[in-house]
Enzyme design. Sequence first.
Site, PDB file in Angstrom:
ATOM      1  N   GLU A 163       0.844  -1.203   0.000  1.00  0.00           N
ATOM      2  CA  GLU A 163       0.000   0.000   0.000  1.00  0.00           C
ATOM      3  C   GLU A 163       0.875   1.247   0.000  1.00  0.00           C
ATOM      4  O   GLU A 163       1.705   1.436   0.897  1.00  0.00           O
ATOM      5  CB  GLU A 163      -0.932  -0.031   1.215  1.00  0.00           C
ATOM      6  CG  GLU A 163      -2.015   1.030   1.128  1.00  0.00           C
ATOM      7  CD  GLU A 163      -3.045   0.898   2.243  1.00  0.00           C
ATOM      8  OE1 GLU A 163      -3.380  -0.243   2.629  1.00  0.00           O
ATOM      9  OE2 GLU A 163      -3.503   1.945   2.717  1.00  0.00           O
ATOM     10  N   LYS A 215      -7.713  -1.763  10.973  1.00  0.00           N
ATOM     11  CA  LYS A 215      -7.033  -2.127   9.716  1.00  0.00           C
ATOM     12  C   LYS A 215      -5.837  -1.199   9.505  1.00  0.00           C
ATOM     13  O   LYS A 215      -4.762  -1.615   9.089  1.00  0.00           O
ATOM     14  CB  LYS A 215      -8.022  -2.045   8.553  1.00  0.00           C
ATOM     15  CG  LYS A 215      -7.498  -2.535   7.213  1.00  0.00           C
ATOM     16  CD  LYS A 215      -6.732  -1.493   6.426  1.00  0.00           C
ATOM     17  CE  LYS A 215      -6.294  -2.027   5.078  1.00  0.00           C
ATOM     18  NZ  LYS A 215      -5.402  -1.108   4.359  1.00  0.00           N
ATOM     19  N   ASP A 242       4.416 -14.909  11.279  1.00  0.00           N
ATOM     20  CA  ASP A 242       3.160 -15.429  10.731  1.00  0.00           C
ATOM     21  C   ASP A 242       2.066 -14.367  10.876  1.00  0.00           C
ATOM     22  O   ASP A 242       1.466 -14.215  11.942  1.00  0.00           O
ATOM     23  CB  ASP A 242       2.810 -16.711  11.514  1.00  0.00           C
ATOM     24  CG  ASP A 242       1.532 -17.359  11.048  1.00  0.00           C
ATOM     25  OD1 ASP A 242       0.744 -16.704  10.341  1.00  0.00           O
ATOM     26  OD2 ASP A 242       1.307 -18.528  11.408  1.00  0.00           O
ATOM     27  N   HIS A 291      -3.181  10.060   0.040  1.00  0.00           N
ATOM     28  CA  HIS A 291      -3.306   8.732  -0.581  1.00  0.00           C
ATOM     29  C   HIS A 291      -3.226   8.811  -2.092  1.00  0.00           C
ATOM     30  O   HIS A 291      -2.480   8.096  -2.730  1.00  0.00           O
ATOM     31  CB  HIS A 291      -4.691   8.167  -0.232  1.00  0.00           C
ATOM     32  CG  HIS A 291      -4.633   7.090   0.783  1.00  0.00           C
ATOM     33  ND1 HIS A 291      -5.370   5.956   0.706  1.00  0.00           N
ATOM     34  CD2 HIS A 291      -3.912   6.966   1.910  1.00  0.00           C
ATOM     35  CE1 HIS A 291      -5.119   5.186   1.740  1.00  0.00           C
ATOM     36  NE2 HIS A 291      -4.242   5.792   2.484  1.00  0.00           N
TER      37      HIS A 291
HETATM   38  C1  MEV Z   1      -6.107   2.558   4.869  1.00  0.00           C
HETATM   39  O1  MEV Z   1      -5.281   1.503   4.507  1.00  0.00           O
HETATM   40  C2  MEV Z   1      -6.198   2.694   6.358  1.00  0.00           C
HETATM   41  C3  MEV Z   1      -7.195   3.723   6.874  1.00  0.00           C
HETATM   42  O2  MEV Z   1      -8.484   3.492   6.314  1.00  0.00           O
HETATM   43  C4  MEV Z   1      -7.221   3.582   8.371  1.00  0.00           C
HETATM   44  C5  MEV Z   1      -8.289   4.392   9.075  1.00  0.00           C
HETATM   45  O3  MEV Z   1      -9.336   4.708   8.461  1.00  0.00           O
HETATM   46  O4  MEV Z   1      -8.088   4.683  10.264  1.00  0.00           O
HETATM   47  C6  MEV Z   1      -6.801   5.114   6.462  1.00  0.00           C
END
Ligand code: MEV
Length: 426
Positions: free
Chosen positions: A85, A265, A281, A378
Amino acid sequence: MSKIVSGFSKLSKQEKIDWLTDNFFENPIKAKETLQQYWNDNRVLQELHDDFIENTLSNFYFPFGIAPNFVINGKDYTIPMVIEESSVIAAASMVAKFWSSHGGFKTSIISTTKVGQVHFMYKGDAAGLEFYFDKMKPQLLRATESITQNMRKRGGGILDIELRNKTAQLENYYQIHATFETKDSMGANFINTCLEAIADEFKRSDIELVMSILSNYTPECLVRAEVSCPVSELYKDNAAFLANKFIQAIQIANAEPHRAVTHNKGIMNGIDAVVLATGNDFRAIEAGVHAFAARDGQYKSLSHAEIKDGIFRFWIDIPLALGTVGGLTKLHPLAKLSLELLQNPSAEELMQITAAAGLAQNFAAIRALTTTGIQKGHMKLHLNNIIKLLDASEKEKAFLITYFETRTVSHNAVIEKYREMRSNSV
Ligand code: MEV
């Protein structure tokens, strides 16, 4: 036509590729080329990778990068990360730099206990089973002595075994719940071997053994990472207002599972990248972390934040059963290099470094989300990926990058501009 095949694993690599490309691809030659272009010319290295798994046909590259400027408990680290990413390493590096001049990351190990279980069914009287277990306990531990000898020398081993009556959850279901200290190894093989020896010793005609396996739920293999600084230093302008928004973002993740999953995430962007780079792992870590996030019965944020007496404090408690010996850690040359880059940490130290990387990632995401929004940064990084898919010349690429410096990047916008540029030049 049936695609079921027998004896596939016994075929040579070339035969496997032929079978695959002939059966599944319109252009077998192109498919073969795609697989083969990732082969490593270094035969020894390629064979090493071939042998990690069965039916290896090629290598699947992920970028290996580094995030410098992490200060953790006063020590400087450059953290290796394996991640596809585009924004993750940029965010980690930026946050590491920020906190390096605001006290750095403080981390500590809360506990390092791991769990394994022998699951079995028993229809008889519970008190009789308890009596049998208590009588057998020294013998069960003795049965693992040769297996645990080396681990005991390193200060680890079996901490305890206990009988657990689970018949309220499932009829006739009991388990031997064993706790372990596995020091610098993740311990899966060690734990499973001990459990199988225990199960073997415990078995009796009226005990129906079902399975013996470690648990990847490791709430007692727990590490804390935190950062703190005066609220006034957190943002250039409007610090109190923005710090409060940051806290609200954490509160929302605690109140709302849809948000909590995305929030966590973002944390795993940092965690998984280090876990992969060090040959650990990541599936085990992922499973354990998410179960931990739901331990109260609702899936919640793994990170926490507060403002007290003008001080902003942000922290994470996260279960990370990591190893720095065994598995791929020393076998994969890049995992070995990653560990060397981290100055060959103990498993406890690696847990702390990894937790700091997760917290950094979360800090970057929440700060961006509650200020400029996430898409600006992003999409700037994503722009390169979009441009790469176009058949653009170097000059055209440079033009697109400059053009989008001051405009909103979207896939469509880039394609449209590219087409317009092309048609103008025709
Ligand atoms: C993207 O990989 C991760 C985010 O969505 C985490 C979040 O929303 O806190 C930017």
